[in-house]
Design a protein around this motif. Sequence first.
Motif, PDB file in Angstrom:
ATOM      1  N   LYS A  14      10.107  46.600 -24.798  1.00  0.00           N
ATOM      2  CA  LYS A  14      10.059  47.816 -23.986  1.00  0.00           C
ATOM      3  C   LYS A  14       8.604  48.168 -23.710  1.00  0.00           C
ATOM      4  CE  LYS A  14      14.017  49.852 -26.316  1.00  0.00           C
ATOM      5  NZ  LYS A  14      14.511  51.032 -27.029  1.00  0.00           N
ATOM      6  N   SER A  15       8.413  48.965 -22.699  1.00  0.00           N
ATOM      7  CA  SER A  15       7.088  49.481 -22.400  1.00  0.00           C
ATOM      8  C   SER A  15       6.610  50.381 -23.527  1.00  0.00           C
ATOM      9  CB  SER A  15       7.134  50.281 -21.094  1.00  0.00           C
ATOM     10  OG  SER A  15       5.949  51.029 -20.933  1.00  0.00           O
ATOM     11  N   SER A  16       5.324  50.405 -23.752  1.00  0.00           N
ATOM     12  CA  SER A  16       4.767  51.328 -24.747  1.00  0.00           C
ATOM     13  C   SER A  16       4.921  52.775 -24.293  1.00  0.00           C
ATOM     14  CB  SER A  16       3.291  51.007 -24.993  1.00  0.00           C
ATOM     15  OG  SER A  16       2.559  51.125 -23.790  1.00  0.00           O
TER      16      SER A  16
ATOM     17  N   ASP B 270      14.208  54.911 -28.523  1.00  0.00           N
ATOM     18  CA  ASP B 270      14.572  55.429 -27.206  1.00  0.00           C
ATOM     19  C   ASP B 270      15.291  54.333 -26.430  1.00  0.00           C
ATOM     20  OD1 ASP B 270      14.853  56.688 -24.803  1.00  0.00           O
ATOM     21  OD2 ASP B 270      12.720  56.905 -24.405  1.00  0.00           O
ATOM     22  N   ALA B 271      16.563  54.529 -26.163  1.00  0.00           N
ATOM     23  CA  ALA B 271      17.373  53.503 -25.502  1.00  0.00           C
ATOM     24  C   ALA B 271      17.528  53.762 -24.006  1.00  0.00           C
ATOM     25  CB  ALA B 271      18.747  53.435 -26.163  1.00  0.00           C
ATOM     26  N   THR B 272      16.688  54.611 -23.434  1.00  0.00           N
ATOM     27  CA  THR B 272      16.834  54.954 -22.025  1.00  0.00           C
ATOM     28  C   THR B 272      15.741  54.325 -21.176  1.00  0.00           C
ATOM     29  OG1 THR B 272      15.582  56.980 -22.380  1.00  0.00           O
ATOM     30  CG2 THR B 272      17.986  57.145 -22.527  1.00  0.00           C
ATOM     31  N   CYS B 273      15.615  53.040 -21.267  1.00  0.00           N
ATOM     32  CA  CYS B 273      14.606  52.350 -20.473  1.00  0.00           C
ATOM     33  C   CYS B 273      15.055  50.917 -20.214  1.00  0.00           C
ATOM     34  CB  CYS B 273      13.259  52.375 -21.177  1.00  0.00           C
ATOM     35  SG  CYS B 273      13.248  51.548 -22.754  1.00  0.00           S
TER      36      CYS B 273
ATOM     37  N   ARG C 267      16.483  43.839 -18.344  1.00  0.00           N
ATOM     38  CA  ARG C 267      17.806  44.327 -18.734  1.00  0.00           C
ATOM     39  C   ARG C 267      17.751  45.813 -19.077  1.00  0.00           C
ATOM     40  NH1 ARG C 267      18.930  41.870 -24.824  1.00  0.00           N
ATOM     41  NH2 ARG C 267      17.441  43.216 -25.907  1.00  0.00           N
ATOM     42  N   ASP C 268      18.913  46.415 -19.089  1.00  0.00           N
ATOM     43  CA  ASP C 268      19.076  47.814 -19.450  1.00  0.00           C
ATOM     44  C   ASP C 268      19.127  47.906 -20.968  1.00  0.00           C
ATOM     45  OD1 ASP C 268      19.953  50.419 -19.944  1.00  0.00           O
ATOM     46  OD2 ASP C 268      21.495  50.375 -18.409  1.00  0.00           O
TER      47      ASP C 268
ATOM     48  N   ASP D 122      23.784  43.698 -24.377  1.00  0.00           N
ATOM     49  CA  ASP D 122      24.668  42.538 -24.334  1.00  0.00           C
ATOM     50  C   ASP D 122      25.221  42.260 -22.942  1.00  0.00           C
ATOM     51  OD1 ASP D 122      24.355  42.005 -27.064  1.00  0.00           O
ATOM     52  OD2 ASP D 122      25.891  43.474 -27.575  1.00  0.00           O
ATOM     53  N   ALA D 123      24.920  43.137 -22.006  1.00  0.00           N
ATOM     54  CA  ALA D 123      25.364  42.931 -20.630  1.00  0.00           C
ATOM     55  C   ALA D 123      24.450  41.904 -19.951  1.00  0.00           C
ATOM     56  CB  ALA D 123      25.337  44.253 -19.865  1.00  0.00           C
ATOM     57  N   ALA D 124      24.792  41.554 -18.751  1.00  0.00           N
ATOM     58  CA  ALA D 124      23.984  40.593 -17.990  1.00  0.00           C
ATOM     59  C   ALA D 124      22.590  41.159 -17.725  1.00  0.00           C
ATOM     60  CB  ALA D 124      24.674  40.274 -16.674  1.00  0.00           C
ATOM     61  N   HIS D 125      21.650  40.279 -17.455  1.00  0.00           N
ATOM     62  CA  HIS D 125      20.299  40.713 -17.115  1.00  0.00           C
ATOM     63  C   HIS D 125      19.898  40.136 -15.764  1.00  0.00           C
ATOM     64  CE1 HIS D 125      19.509  36.811 -19.085  1.00  0.00           C
ATOM     65  NE2 HIS D 125      18.492  36.740 -18.253  1.00  0.00           N
ATOM     66  N   LEU D 126      18.909  40.749 -15.166  1.00  0.00           N
ATOM     67  CA  LEU D 126      18.357  40.297 -13.900  1.00  0.00           C
ATOM     68  C   LEU D 126      17.236  39.315 -14.194  1.00  0.00           C
ATOM     69  CD1 LEU D 126      18.130  40.746 -10.785  1.00  0.00           C
ATOM     70  CD2 LEU D 126      16.532  42.594 -11.311  1.00  0.00           C
TER      71      LEU D 126
END
Length: 63
Positions: free
Chosen positions: A7-9, A16-19, A32-33, A38-42
Amino acid sequence: MTVQWRKSSHSGGANDATCVEVAGLPDAVGIRDSKAPDAAHLTVSATEFGTLLDKIKKDVLGR
């Protein structure tokens, strides 16, 4: 191959799971979200990822 997602610093901390998270992949960058790891990623090329970051900096940060 083990993928290391990060995740970004600026995300607000490890809990924090909102990034989004990114990972260096062979010849690409994964996005990924963090709320659904566990969902797909771009997957985008490094060039496309750089273009995305440049656009975000211009639009959000005014650079």
